[in-house]
Design an enzyme around this catalytic site. Structure first.
Site, PDB file in Angstrom:
ATOM      1  N   GLY A  12      -8.438 -47.223 -66.347  1.00  0.00           N
ATOM      2  CA  GLY A  12      -8.146 -46.613 -67.635  1.00  0.00           C
ATOM      3  C   GLY A  12      -6.670 -46.274 -67.767  1.00  0.00           C
ATOM      4  O   GLY A  12      -6.319 -45.256 -68.362  1.00  0.00           O
ATOM      5  N   ASN A  89      -9.139 -42.708 -63.047  1.00  0.00           N
ATOM      6  CA  ASN A  89      -8.770 -41.959 -64.251  1.00  0.00           C
ATOM      7  C   ASN A  89      -9.735 -42.168 -65.413  1.00  0.00           C
ATOM      8  O   ASN A  89      -9.911 -41.277 -66.241  1.00  0.00           O
ATOM      9  CB  ASN A  89      -7.358 -42.385 -64.677  1.00  0.00           C
ATOM     10  CG  ASN A  89      -7.017 -41.945 -66.082  1.00  0.00           C
ATOM     11  OD1 ASN A  89      -6.790 -40.772 -66.327  1.00  0.00           O
ATOM     12  ND2 ASN A  89      -6.988 -42.888 -67.014  1.00  0.00           N
ATOM     13  N   TYR A 157     -20.480 -34.063 -70.746  1.00  0.00           N
ATOM     14  CA  TYR A 157     -19.179 -34.320 -70.113  1.00  0.00           C
ATOM     15  C   TYR A 157     -18.957 -33.369 -68.939  1.00  0.00           C
ATOM     16  O   TYR A 157     -18.512 -33.787 -67.868  1.00  0.00           O
ATOM     17  CB  TYR A 157     -18.091 -34.146 -71.162  1.00  0.00           C
ATOM     18  CG  TYR A 157     -16.703 -34.525 -70.721  1.00  0.00           C
ATOM     19  CD1 TYR A 157     -16.421 -35.786 -70.199  1.00  0.00           C
ATOM     20  CD2 TYR A 157     -15.647 -33.622 -70.859  1.00  0.00           C
ATOM     21  CE1 TYR A 157     -15.132 -36.134 -69.826  1.00  0.00           C
ATOM     22  CE2 TYR A 157     -14.358 -33.967 -70.491  1.00  0.00           C
ATOM     23  CZ  TYR A 157     -14.106 -35.224 -69.975  1.00  0.00           C
ATOM     24  OH  TYR A 157     -12.824 -35.562 -69.607  1.00  0.00           O
ATOM     25  N   ALA A 158     -19.287 -32.101 -69.138  1.00  0.00           N
ATOM     26  CA  ALA A 158     -19.145 -31.123 -68.058  1.00  0.00           C
ATOM     27  C   ALA A 158     -20.033 -31.490 -66.877  1.00  0.00           C
ATOM     28  O   ALA A 158     -19.627 -31.372 -65.714  1.00  0.00           O
ATOM     29  CB  ALA A 158     -19.481 -29.723 -68.569  1.00  0.00           C
ATOM     30  N   ALA A 159     -21.245 -31.954 -67.157  1.00  0.00           N
ATOM     31  CA  ALA A 159     -22.165 -32.345 -66.091  1.00  0.00           C
ATOM     32  C   ALA A 159     -21.610 -33.544 -65.322  1.00  0.00           C
ATOM     33  O   ALA A 159     -21.627 -33.573 -64.080  1.00  0.00           O
ATOM     34  CB  ALA A 159     -23.534 -32.681 -66.679  1.00  0.00           C
ATOM     35  N   ALA A 160     -21.126 -34.537 -66.037  1.00  0.00           N
ATOM     36  CA  ALA A 160     -20.587 -35.734 -65.390  1.00  0.00           C
ATOM     37  C   ALA A 160     -19.376 -35.388 -64.536  1.00  0.00           C
ATOM     38  O   ALA A 160     -19.247 -35.844 -63.391  1.00  0.00           O
ATOM     39  CB  ALA A 160     -20.213 -36.776 -66.441  1.00  0.00           C
ATOM     40  N   LYS A 161     -18.491 -34.569 -65.069  1.00  0.00           N
ATOM     41  CA  LYS A 161     -17.253 -34.276 -64.362  1.00  0.00           C
ATOM     42  C   LYS A 161     -17.444 -33.277 -63.218  1.00  0.00           C
ATOM     43  O   LYS A 161     -16.682 -33.288 -62.247  1.00  0.00           O
ATOM     44  CB  LYS A 161     -16.197 -33.767 -65.344  1.00  0.00           C
ATOM     45  CG  LYS A 161     -15.671 -34.862 -66.264  1.00  0.00           C
ATOM     46  CD  LYS A 161     -15.089 -36.033 -65.485  1.00  0.00           C
ATOM     47  CE  LYS A 161     -14.306 -36.991 -66.362  1.00  0.00           C
ATOM     48  NZ  LYS A 161     -13.739 -38.122 -65.588  1.00  0.00           N
ATOM     49  N   ILE A 190      -4.567 -31.522 -72.901  1.00  0.00           N
ATOM     50  CA  ILE A 190      -3.462 -32.447 -72.673  1.00  0.00           C
ATOM     51  C   ILE A 190      -3.277 -33.302 -73.929  1.00  0.00           C
ATOM     52  O   ILE A 190      -4.252 -33.775 -74.517  1.00  0.00           O
ATOM     53  CB  ILE A 190      -3.734 -33.380 -71.471  1.00  0.00           C
ATOM     54  CG1 ILE A 190      -4.019 -32.555 -70.203  1.00  0.00           C
ATOM     55  CG2 ILE A 190      -2.570 -34.336 -71.256  1.00  0.00           C
ATOM     56  CD1 ILE A 190      -2.844 -31.759 -69.675  1.00  0.00           C
TER      57      ILE A 190
END
Length: 250
Positions: A12, A89, A157-161, A190
């Site tokens: 990425g 990334n 997203y929080a679960a994946a990360k 960011i």
């Protein structure tokens, strides 16, 4: 932190944080290979730096496609050499499909888990055996401070990360005796094109919760990735570094 003769891969890496990391490593002398759906933004940035462009292999492709990833790493090894540094990334939230978990769809969860967790595991599985055999390697995985803060609207997203954090720790322990370090970076707010796609209320809340009071730049993350990929960071492994202006403190 010289990177002469080092070979780095950035998934990425066509834009945003990935492109910033690729450019940073190139500037320090590394040869860099990038896999991304769209490499055009990075190519445009490299136009003014022919020496760096000559050391950067850019391959358009889908990081969620196992066959594409396998072919990419095969090309890197054949054209450049064995991978010393891997920056996992690639990843994203549900973006415009995001929302409250109680209103969410499983198809969206599966997409987020695939692009934000399984891509990291897949690329690491491909290069870790070689790093182990050679007795050197640096793997830096992309997580997010949303995994720690638990932002509303980012449950998948929080679960994946957070899965990336757990994977980082386990792989770090496995590879530490073989000269390979594995760490995670967790950016907060960011300035990237992807970040601009967050719902305004989510972005506003994140910035309001950031003690530094501003949104960081991709270069802020790239500098941390470069350090963790360096010789100087040889005694740092299994760690999670939040780059978020103090929004969440470990």
């Amino acid at each position: 932190m010289g990177f002469d003769q080092r070979i780095a891969v950035v998934t990425g890496g066509g834009q945003g944080i990935g492109a910033a990391a690729a450019l940073d490593l190139l500037d320090k002398g590394a040869r860099v290979a990038v896999l991304d759906l769209d490499c055009a933004p990075l190519t445009q940035q490299l136009a003014a730096h022919p020496d760096m462009a000559a050391r950067c292999l850019r391959v358009p492709g889908d990081c969620t496609d196992a066959a594409v990833v396998s072919a990419f790493f095969g090309q890197v090894e054949e054209d450049i050499g064995p991978v010393d540094i891997l920056f996992n990334n690639v990843g994203q939230s549900a973006r415009e499909r995001g929302g409250l978990f109680v209103e969410s769809q499983e198809t969206v969860w599966r997409f987020v888990l695939e692009v934000s967790l399984l891509t990291t595991m897949r690329a690491s599985r491909r290069i870790a055996p070689g790093m182990k055999a050679r007795g050197f390697g640096r793997i830096v995985n992309m997580s997010t401070d949303a995994a720690f803060a638990g932002d509303v609207g980012l449950a998948d997203y929080a679960a994946a990360k957070m899965g990336v954090v757990g994977f980082t720790r386990s792989l770090a322990r496995e590879l530490a005796p073989h000269g390979v370090t594995v760490n995670a970076v967790c950016p907060g707010a960011i300035r990237t094109r992807a970040h601009d796609k967050l719902k305004p209320e989510v972005l506003k809340r994140i910035v309001a919760d950031t003690p530094a009071g501003f949104v960081g730049s991709p270069q802020d993350v790239a500098a941390a990735v470069r350090f963790l990929a360096s010789e100087e960071a040889r005694f740092i492994t299994g760690q999670t570094l939040l780059i978020d202006g103090g929004r969440w403190m470990l």
